[in-house]
Structures are given as C-alpha cells and as structure tokens.
Design an enzyme around this catalytic site. Structure first.
Site, PDB file in Angstrom:
ATOM      1  N   TYR A 183      39.255 -27.409 -25.589  1.00 55.34           N
ATOM      2  CA  TYR A 183      39.510 -27.189 -27.014  1.00 55.34           C
ATOM      3  C   TYR A 183      40.997 -27.051 -27.282  1.00 55.34           C
ATOM      4  CZ  TYR A 183      40.380 -22.175 -26.246  1.00 55.34           C
ATOM      5  OH  TYR A 183      40.913 -20.979 -25.842  1.00 55.34           O
ATOM      6  N   LYS A 238      42.587 -25.837 -20.843  1.00 54.83           N
ATOM      7  CA  LYS A 238      42.137 -25.076 -22.018  1.00 54.83           C
ATOM      8  C   LYS A 238      40.640 -25.325 -22.197  1.00 54.83           C
ATOM      9  CE  LYS A 238      43.779 -23.716 -26.583  1.00 54.83           C
ATOM     10  NZ  LYS A 238      43.743 -22.274 -26.358  1.00 54.83           N
ATOM     11  N   GLU A 277      48.701 -13.433 -17.740  1.00 51.18           N
ATOM     12  CA  GLU A 277      48.791 -13.658 -19.193  1.00 51.18           C
ATOM     13  C   GLU A 277      47.802 -12.757 -19.912  1.00 51.18           C
ATOM     14  OE1 GLU A 277      47.545 -17.664 -20.234  1.00 51.18           O
ATOM     15  OE2 GLU A 277      45.832 -17.560 -18.878  1.00 51.18           O
ATOM     16  N   LEU A 306      47.466 -20.407 -18.787  1.00 51.11           N
ATOM     17  CA  LEU A 306      47.495 -21.537 -19.710  1.00 51.11           C
ATOM     18  C   LEU A 306      48.926 -21.653 -20.224  1.00 51.11           C
ATOM     19  CD1 LEU A 306      45.755 -23.640 -21.358  1.00 51.11           C
ATOM     20  CD2 LEU A 306      46.086 -22.044 -23.252  1.00 51.11           C
TER      21      LEU A 306
HETATM   22  N1  PMP Z   1      46.938 -18.193 -22.758  1.00 50.94           N
HETATM   23  C1  PMP Z   1      45.655 -18.201 -23.165  1.00 50.94           C
HETATM   24  C2  PMP Z   1      44.590 -17.810 -22.186  1.00 50.94           C
HETATM   25  C3  PMP Z   1      45.324 -18.563 -24.479  1.00 50.94           C
HETATM   26  O1  PMP Z   1      44.043 -18.595 -24.880  1.00 50.94           O
HETATM   27  C4  PMP Z   1      46.363 -18.882 -25.387  1.00 50.94           C
HETATM   28  C5  PMP Z   1      46.039 -19.218 -26.819  1.00 50.94           C
HETATM   29  N2  PMP Z   1      45.616 -20.549 -26.927  1.00 50.94           N
HETATM   30  C6  PMP Z   1      47.682 -18.870 -24.920  1.00 50.94           C
HETATM   31  C7  PMP Z   1      47.935 -18.519 -23.594  1.00 50.94           C
HETATM   32  C8  PMP Z   1      48.832 -19.222 -25.824  1.00 50.94           C
HETATM   33  O2  PMP Z   1      48.792 -20.593 -26.140  1.00 50.94           O
HETATM   34  P1  PMP Z   1      49.379 -21.177 -27.513  1.00 50.94           P
HETATM   35  O3  PMP Z   1      50.800 -20.770 -27.590  1.00 50.94           O
HETATM   36  O4  PMP Z   1      49.198 -22.631 -27.381  1.00 50.94           O
HETATM   37  O5  PMP Z   1      48.531 -20.581 -28.606  1.00 50.94           O
END
Ligand code: PMP
Length: 308
Positions: A41, A161, A193, A217
């Site tokens: 996603y 993701k 994270e 991620l």
């Molecule tokens: N890590 C995880 C596990 C996440 O779900 C997200 C949010 N999508 C992020 C990091 C931050 O990603 P982004 O800056 O693309 O929102």
C-alpha cells in the site's frame, strides 16, 4: 460512475476499474490481501490549496509503490502516468475542504482456492480512496508528544510497505494504551522506527536516523528530512543509534505522511532533553513548510503530470 461525492460522507473510491461509494465497495474473500495480507500500500498526503487538493512528493510515493510491488513480485498494474491520472481523478471525485490523504492498495488478486504459494497469472486488485486528514495542531506541536518504547518483533522485510501490518498494529495499540502518540521500537538494542513513522534523534545539534535497510521502512520523509537538514545547516547522520543514545537525546522527533515532523518530548514518561520541542525540530518543521509551499505551487501550475 458516481457523481462527485463529499469526502467526509461516503467517499467515491476506485476498485478494479470502477468508481463508486466506499460503503458499496466489495472484494471477494479469496482475495489474497484478505486471506494472506499479500499486498502492498501507499499513503500520499494531500494538502488543501486554492485550486483544490494537491499531493506532496507524489513521484517518490509512486517509486516506493513500484519498489514494494517488485519486492513481492507483483507486476505494477499501472505506469506512473496511469497512477497520476487515477489519483487526479480520485481527488476530483472527492472535493472538499481541508487536507486529506490518498490510500492506495494493490494485492496479488483473487485466487481460485486458498494456498500459500501464489498461482501465476492473477490480476492484481487495485483499490484507492481519499480520506480527510487533520495534521497535528499548532498547540500539540508546541507541547510535543509522548512516546513509549518496545522491542521490535516484526519480520525482517520492514522495507516493504506491506499490508501485513500486524506487528505495527500491535505497536500502535500499545501506544494508545499508554496514552502515547507513538511506540518507538528497538531491535537488539538499536533504534529501528515507530509503528508508523521514522524516528530521529538529535545530540549536540547533530541529527541522526537509523540506517535504511530491511529493518525499517524508508519513509518518503526520510530523504526529505535529509534535504531539510542540509537546507537548514544541520549535520545529518544515517547510522546505528543505541538505546542509550535514544534515552540521552537532546531531541527526538518522528516523521510520517500524516504527522510531517513531530517532536517527542516525553519518552517512557521521562522528559526528552529540556522536555520542550527543540531548535533542530523547529528548523526542520519550518523547512518542511517551505518545501511544501514550493511544491504545492508547482502542482497548481502544472497539475498531475508534474514531476514531483
Ligand atoms: N515507517 C513505518 C513503519 C510507516 O508505516 C511509515 C508511514 N508510512 C513510515 C515509516 C514513514 O513513512 P512516510 O514518511 O512515507 O509516511
């Protein structure tokens, strides 16, 4: 095709070539997203502009979607131009006041029977919706948020993701049950994270984030924060961060599409640094707003075909 809807009431969503109300969207139970969490996603922030809602960092989101699909061996059902026109149409179909997000999900598709290994030749399920979003208020930014820590027990493909989000779901619930905005995870004594955010620590004016790789991620804001730090003259390091360093940080912040950058001022009930949002956070937040203003202006000039 439904009439343009109100995003607040029953958004008009896209499912496998059809547009219709969210309340009527259906997928078969043998969809591998439902049965196995076999899909990926994306979440793209949409900001209200005088000309309508505009996405931020769309090119990077589409590139990550393509990478996630590649890593689980689903052929990308659309090229970038196809995604851009679907997103533009979803925005058009859901006009409304205020900010929002586009949620995109692609699963491997519907199999004839349940079996772990995937049959060849499935048609991916493609779903897209626009939902309203409220970014953290100025008051909550001025105060900062609290976070709790927990052991990271997820698999080692956190770079994908994936919609298989059980580990993240449990960590998000852990935060809620501890009156915290986020759970910050540690694996083998090192920062990974948040449940749905990247985490940043500041010590002596230097900003550090955990290394990109299979344990986290790579947020679209990862590279953005790196850019904003450079623009703000803040030293940036991508490196292992120990639990001790996390706990001794002058500042901690998280980044995500839905929080932008957000200061964490309480960690496991103890003040972070002075217990107030710090100078590096303030600089990055300002730079974030400037980056947004630049890009949203470009979008309003050029529309969905714009490179950003
Ligand atoms: N890590 C995880 C596990 C996440 O779900 C997200 C949010 N999508 C992020 C990091 C931050 O990603 P982004 O800056 O693309 O929102």
């Amino acid at each position: 095709m439904s009439q343009p809807g109100s995003v607040e009431a029953d958004p008009v969503v896209y499912l496998n070539g059809e547009w219709g109300p969210l309340s009527e969207a259906r997928i078969p139970v043998l969809d591998r997203g439902f049965i196995f969490g076999d899909g990926v996603y994306e979440v793209v922030p949409l900001y209200a502009t005088p000309g309508g809602r505009a996405p931020f960092r769309l090119a990077a989101h589409l590139a990550r979607l393509s990478r996630s699909l590649g890593k689980i061996r689903i052929d990308n059902p659309l090229d970038d131009a196809g995604w851009r026109s679907l997103i533009a149409r979803a925005i058009d179909a859901n006009q409304g006041e205020g900010d929002a997000l586009v949620y995109i999900q692609v699963t491997r598709g519907v199999a004839k029977k349940r079996g772990h290994a995937f049959p060849a030749g499935l048609t991916p399920t493609v779903f897209m919706m626009v939902t309203p979003l409220t970014f953290p208020s100025d008051a909550s930014r001025a105060k900062g948020a609290s976070a709790v820590t927990a052991e990271d027990k997820r698999w080692l493909h956190c770079d994908i993701k994936s919609v298989s989000l059980l580990g993240n779901v449990l960590m998000a619930q852990h935060a809620v049950e501890h009156d915290a905005l986020e759970t910050i995870q540690l694996r083998d004594g090192l920062l990974t994270e948040g449940s749905s955010s990247n985490v940043w620590v500041v010590k002596d004016g230097r900003l550090a984030g955990a290394p990109r790789g299979p344990r986290i991620l790579e947020g679209i804001r990862y590279r953005l924060v790196e850019e904003l730090a450079a623009e703000s003259g803040v030293a940036f390091e991508e490196r292992d961060i120990t639990e001790a360093e996390l706990r001794a940080a002058d500042e901690i912040m998280i980044s995500s599409a839905t929080k932008e950058v957000m200061p964490i001022t309480l960690l496991d009930g103890k003040p972070v640094g002075t217990g107030r949002p710090g100078a590096v956070y303030a600089a990055l937040y300002e730079a974030y707003q400037r980056a947004k203003a630049r890009e949203l202006h470009e979008w309003s000039e050029r529309g969905p075909g714009a490179p950003k």
